[in-house]
Write a protein that holds these residues in place. Structure first.
Motif, short mmCIF file in Angstrom:
data_model
loop_
_atom_site.label_atom_id
_atom_site.label_comp_id
_atom_site.label_asym_id
_atom_site.label_seq_id
_atom_site.Cartn_x
_atom_site.Cartn_y
_atom_site.Cartn_z
N GLN A 1 0.85 -1.19 0.00
CA GLN A 1 0.00 0.00 0.00
C GLN A 1 0.89 1.24 0.00
O GLN A 1 2.04 1.20 0.44
CB GLN A 1 -0.93 0.00 1.21
N LYS B 1 0.70 5.90 -0.21
CA LYS B 1 0.00 7.17 -0.36
C LYS B 1 0.89 8.08 -1.19
O LYS B 1 2.10 8.15 -0.96
CB LYS B 1 -0.31 7.80 0.99
N SER C 1 0.92 12.05 -3.24
CA SER C 1 0.30 13.35 -3.53
C SER C 1 0.65 13.72 -4.96
O SER C 1 1.82 13.73 -5.34
CB SER C 1 0.82 14.41 -2.55
N SER D 1 -4.22 14.03 -2.64
CA SER D 1 -3.74 12.85 -1.93
C SER D 1 -4.51 11.61 -2.38
O SER D 1 -5.74 11.60 -2.42
CB SER D 1 -3.90 13.04 -0.42
N SER E 1 -4.72 7.22 -2.03
CA SER E 1 -4.34 5.97 -1.38
C SER E 1 -4.31 4.87 -2.43
O SER E 1 -5.26 4.72 -3.21
CB SER E 1 -5.33 5.61 -0.27
N ASP F 1 -3.11 0.71 -3.70
CA ASP F 1 -2.80 -0.66 -3.31
C ASP F 1 -2.55 -1.49 -4.56
O ASP F 1 -2.46 -0.96 -5.66
CB ASP F 1 -3.93 -1.25 -2.45
N THR G 1 4.13 0.92 2.61
CA THR G 1 4.23 -0.23 3.51
C THR G 1 5.47 -1.05 3.16
O THR G 1 5.98 -0.95 2.03
CB THR G 1 2.97 -1.10 3.41
#
Length: 287
Positions: free
Chosen positions: A51, A53, A55, A60, A62, A64, A83
């Motif tokens: 995962q 994040k 910008s 922003s 998210s 995966d 992650t």
């Protein structure tokens, strides 16, 4: 905050090659977080695991597994968090790599996912992801064992990927497929990227393209569902936000450089589009 600009390393493979495919992971080559950056070329990041994040022009997102992130030239990005199991493939190329081969200076603009006004992420199924991860691996193997005809093979792989991803993108976002062949719209998009900081009038773009205003509006509405003036305003707003967030220019400097007659017109335009004054926007988003 200063934006770090990355150029393309044409001699990475000891010969001039204008495309690359790099595997990134937290245990191997790292994606660096903590600062904004931009490329002067186009790219696609295909997230294979984990995962993250990111910008993109202060939006922003998210992410995966199965996300395709579209990296448009000069767009400001920042990896915010990853992650430990994060990995993916970064496919990058300079326009020249495809334009000279296809003799088409509008090549990149034919793909909806490289339009600044369109969403920067496509979320895909396992099957679609696996197909394109395998294509990235094939590109990587070819790059590791370059031959005299490799540039032709690499172009064919890249071209097939771009077409496949564009079809998926159009279907996923219910967009018009007519942009691919509409040369008036494509020439306008190209001209807009080259001239937005200097001119924002519909008449100026119709003159640059040597078409009437009505022809231009008809073409843009057909391919985007928006008027030419709306597309120009949206693109101008993106440019203003980049200056406010990623430069030390004051309001007067930004207004002057973008062709506003005075500060009050600039502030009025920005507030009408965002509901905030430029100073408020800068303060709220200051890092």
């Amino acid at each position: 905050m200063e934006v770090k600009k990355h150029g393309f390393d044409r001699k990475k493979y000891n010969r001039e090659l204008l495309m690359d495919c790099v595997f990134f992971s937290e245990t191997g080559r790292k994606v660096i977080t903590g600062y904004p950056f931009c490329y002067d070329f186009h790219g696609i990041f295909i997230q294979n695991s984990g995962q993250a994040k990111i910008s993109i022009d202060n939006e922003s997102l998210s992410l995966d597994r199965g996300c395709f992130i579209f990296l448009r030239a000069n767009q400001v990005r920042e990896w915010v968090a990853l992650t430990p199991d994060f990995s993916g493939y970064l496919l990058i190329f300079e326009n020249e790599f495809t334009e000279t081969f296809f003799n088409d200076d509008l090549f990149v603009h034919r793909f909806q996912f490289f339009q600044v006004s369109q969403p920067a992420v496509l979320r895909c199924s396992e099957g679609f992801l696996s197909e394109h991860v395998e294509s990235c691996r094939r590109i990587g193997r070819e790059l590791d064992n370059l031959q005299d005809d490799s540039h032709h093979y690499l172009r064919s792989l890249l071209y097939n990927m771009l077409i496949s991803i564009n079809r998926k993108y159009i279907k996923s976002y219910n967009l018009s497929s007519e942009l691919y062949q509409d040369n008036i719209s494509l020439r306008f998009r190209k001209s807009l990227e080259e001239n937005i900081r200097n001119t924002q009038r519909v008449e100026d773009y119709s003159n640059l393209l040597k078409v009437s205003r009505s022809q231009l509006n008809k073409a843009i509405n057909k391919t985007s569902g928006k008027s030419t003036s709306v597309i120009i305003r949206e693109r101008l707003l993106t440019e203003i936000k980049r200056d406010l967030l990623y430069s030390d220019k004051n309001i007067s400097e930004i207004a002057y450089e973008l062709g506003f007659s005075d500060n009050s017109n600039f502030v009025r335009f920005f507030k009408k589009q965002t509901g905030l004054t430029p100073n408020d926007f800068r303060s709220i988003n200051a890092k």
